[in-house]
Scaffold this active site. Structure first.
Site, PDB file in Angstrom:
ATOM      1  CE1 TYR A 155      36.966  17.082  60.375  1.00 16.85           C
ATOM      2  CE2 TYR A 155      39.259  16.823  61.000  1.00 16.85           C
ATOM      3  CZ  TYR A 155      38.229  17.604  60.570  1.00 16.85           C
ATOM      4  OH  TYR A 155      38.439  18.945  60.314  1.00 16.85           O
ATOM      5  CE  LYS A 162      40.566  21.383  59.227  1.00 21.32           C
ATOM      6  NZ  LYS A 162      40.561  22.655  58.473  1.00 21.32           N
TER       7      LYS A 162
HETATM    8  P1  NAD Z   1      32.081  25.941  54.821  1.00 13.11           P
HETATM    9  O1  NAD Z   1      31.580  24.858  53.923  1.00 13.11           O
HETATM   10  O2  NAD Z   1      31.164  27.048  55.111  1.00 13.11           O
HETATM   11  O3  NAD Z   1      33.451  26.517  54.298  1.00 13.11           O
HETATM   12  C1  NAD Z   1      34.398  25.722  53.615  1.00 13.11           C
HETATM   13  C2  NAD Z   1      34.916  26.600  52.503  1.00 13.11           C
HETATM   14  O4  NAD Z   1      35.992  25.946  51.815  1.00 13.11           O
HETATM   15  C3  NAD Z   1      33.842  26.906  51.447  1.00 13.11           C
HETATM   16  O5  NAD Z   1      33.708  28.295  51.297  1.00 13.11           O
HETATM   17  C4  NAD Z   1      34.426  26.297  50.181  1.00 13.11           C
HETATM   18  O6  NAD Z   1      34.100  27.026  49.023  1.00 13.11           O
HETATM   19  C5  NAD Z   1      35.928  26.421  50.484  1.00 13.11           C
HETATM   20  N1  NAD Z   1      36.735  25.640  49.574  1.00 13.11           N
HETATM   21  C6  NAD Z   1      36.722  24.294  49.357  1.00 13.11           C
HETATM   22  N2  NAD Z   1      37.601  23.986  48.383  1.00 13.11           N
HETATM   23  C7  NAD Z   1      38.178  25.156  47.988  1.00 13.11           C
HETATM   24  C8  NAD Z   1      39.153  25.507  47.012  1.00 13.11           C
HETATM   25  N3  NAD Z   1      39.734  24.575  46.227  1.00 13.11           N
HETATM   26  N4  NAD Z   1      39.506  26.811  46.868  1.00 13.11           N
HETATM   27  C9  NAD Z   1      38.943  27.766  47.641  1.00 13.11           C
HETATM   28  N5  NAD Z   1      38.010  27.499  48.576  1.00 13.11           N
HETATM   29  C10 NAD Z   1      37.643  26.213  48.733  1.00 13.11           C
HETATM   30  O7  NAD Z   1      32.502  25.166  56.171  1.00 13.11           O
HETATM   31  P2  NAD Z   1      33.233  25.673  57.502  1.00 13.11           P
HETATM   32  O8  NAD Z   1      32.906  24.635  58.512  1.00 13.11           O
HETATM   33  O9  NAD Z   1      32.925  27.094  57.771  1.00 13.11           O
HETATM   34  O10 NAD Z   1      34.774  25.495  57.153  1.00 13.11           O
HETATM   35  C11 NAD Z   1      35.730  26.527  57.338  1.00 13.11           C
HETATM   36  C12 NAD Z   1      36.972  25.975  58.026  1.00 13.11           C
HETATM   37  O11 NAD Z   1      36.646  25.669  59.400  1.00 13.11           O
HETATM   38  C13 NAD Z   1      37.508  24.682  57.420  1.00 13.11           C
HETATM   39  O12 NAD Z   1      38.912  24.691  57.466  1.00 13.11           O
HETATM   40  C14 NAD Z   1      36.984  23.640  58.391  1.00 13.11           C
HETATM   41  O13 NAD Z   1      37.748  22.445  58.372  1.00 13.11           O
HETATM   42  C15 NAD Z   1      37.153  24.382  59.695  1.00 13.11           C
HETATM   43  N6  NAD Z   1      36.451  23.846  60.842  1.00 13.11           N
HETATM   44  C16 NAD Z   1      35.115  23.597  60.789  1.00 13.11           C
HETATM   45  C17 NAD Z   1      34.463  23.066  61.887  1.00 13.11           C
HETATM   46  C18 NAD Z   1      32.996  22.765  61.837  1.00 13.11           C
HETATM   47  O14 NAD Z   1      32.515  22.026  62.691  1.00 13.11           O
HETATM   48  N7  NAD Z   1      32.253  23.326  60.909  1.00 13.11           N
HETATM   49  C19 NAD Z   1      35.183  22.817  63.071  1.00 13.11           C
HETATM   50  C20 NAD Z   1      36.538  23.083  63.104  1.00 13.11           C
HETATM   51  C21 NAD Z   1      37.176  23.603  61.994  1.00 13.11           C
END
Ligand code: NAD
Length: 259
Positions: A155, A162
């Protein structure tokens, strides 16, 4: 009667139908919220507009959160269309792929800046952009992960981002609380999304999670969406500056042996 009838929510971060932002969009919509979606321009026509159409969402605007002019433009468009805003959802993150693979000590200066800018600073940037539109009772929600507090394999710099994001939640909550605006984070267990697929070893971690987490299952978009509804609604009116765990209890464990 929905819990969010009459509330307007703008959601950043839908990439596709696996996105946590999309799970949140569906959950808020089901409770009666009027929605807008913002995402990177390259994703809009192919991915985001077809999803928006499924929920009858008419406001779909591009925004790269690393660009202040694009942030200002989204909120100008929102003001023209809807006036004020009740719920702001920040569900996005980015780190260079090579920084989610090798040793953390190898993180480049450029990679560190990029991850912290897009994944952490952007919460402050979009909250500030939204501020003139947010009314007392408004709720800002972001997404974080346990890697902010513990060293999770691969990570790496995203864990540092984060940690900065969670600290930002507390400072924003302290700043905006007197205006009646709440700011909270949801710390989700691993969910299979595009962003998650960029973290080396995610598949194994995802599989192990359900063997170890007290609830013995992986988290779903509906699990995260449900928590977002609670944070977006008046049911959580006394909650701000918090990290709410939607992780089947994983984070409470001292030793994860499973069965
Ligand atoms: P995802 O890939 O579906 O979403 C990530 C989004 O970030 C995408 O829509 C992408 O276009 C956007 N992004 C990246 N760079 C960008 C920029 N410069 N401007 C605007 N948008 C931008 O993945 P996800 O897992 O749904 O991620 C959403 C959030 O959830 C993130 O903060 C991620 O760290 C967090 N999260 C995810 C998990 C997991 O296991 N998937 C767990 C905990 C937290």
């Amino acid at each position: 009667m929905g819990l969010l009838d009459g509330r307007r929510a703008l959601i950043f971060g839908v990439a596709n139908d696996h996105s946590i932002a999309w799970g949140i969009a569906k959950a808020l919509h089901a409770e009666g919220a009027t929605l807008g979606l913002s995402s990177l321009e390259s994703l809009l026509d192919r991915r985001v507009r077809p999803l928006a159409a499924q929920l009858g969402v008419e406001f779909v605007e591009p925004c790269d959160v690393a660009d202040d002019a694009q942030i200002a433009r989204v909120f100008d468009r929102w003001r023209e269309r809807y006036g004020d805003l009740d719920v702001l959802v920040h569900a996005l993150a980015f780190a260079n792929r090579e920084d989610l693979d090798g040793a953390f000590v190898e993180t480049s200066r450029e990679g560190f800046h990029r991850a912290l800018d897009v994944s952490a600073y952007s919460l402050t940037a979009i909250t500030r952009g939204a501020l003139p539109l947010l009314r007392p009772g408004a709720s800002v929600i972001t997404l974080t992960y346990l890697g902010a507090e513990r060293a999770v394999p691969h990570y790496n710099v995203m864990g540092v981002a984060k940690a900065a994001l969670e600290a930002s939640v507390r400072y924003l909550a302290a700043d905006l609380g007197p205006a009646g605006i709440r700011v909270n984070a949801i710390s989700a267990g691993p969910v299979r999304t595009l962003a998650a697929s960029g973290v080396s070893g995610f598949r194994d971690m995802y599989a192990h999670f359900r063997e170890i987490a007290p609830l013995r299952r992986n988290m779903t978009l509906a699990d995260v969406g449900g928590a977002a509804v609670w944070l977006a609604s008046g049911l959580s009116a006394g909650v701000t500056g918090e990290v709410v765990y939607v992780d089947g209890g994983f984070s409470i464990l001292g030793v994860g042996l499973g069965e």
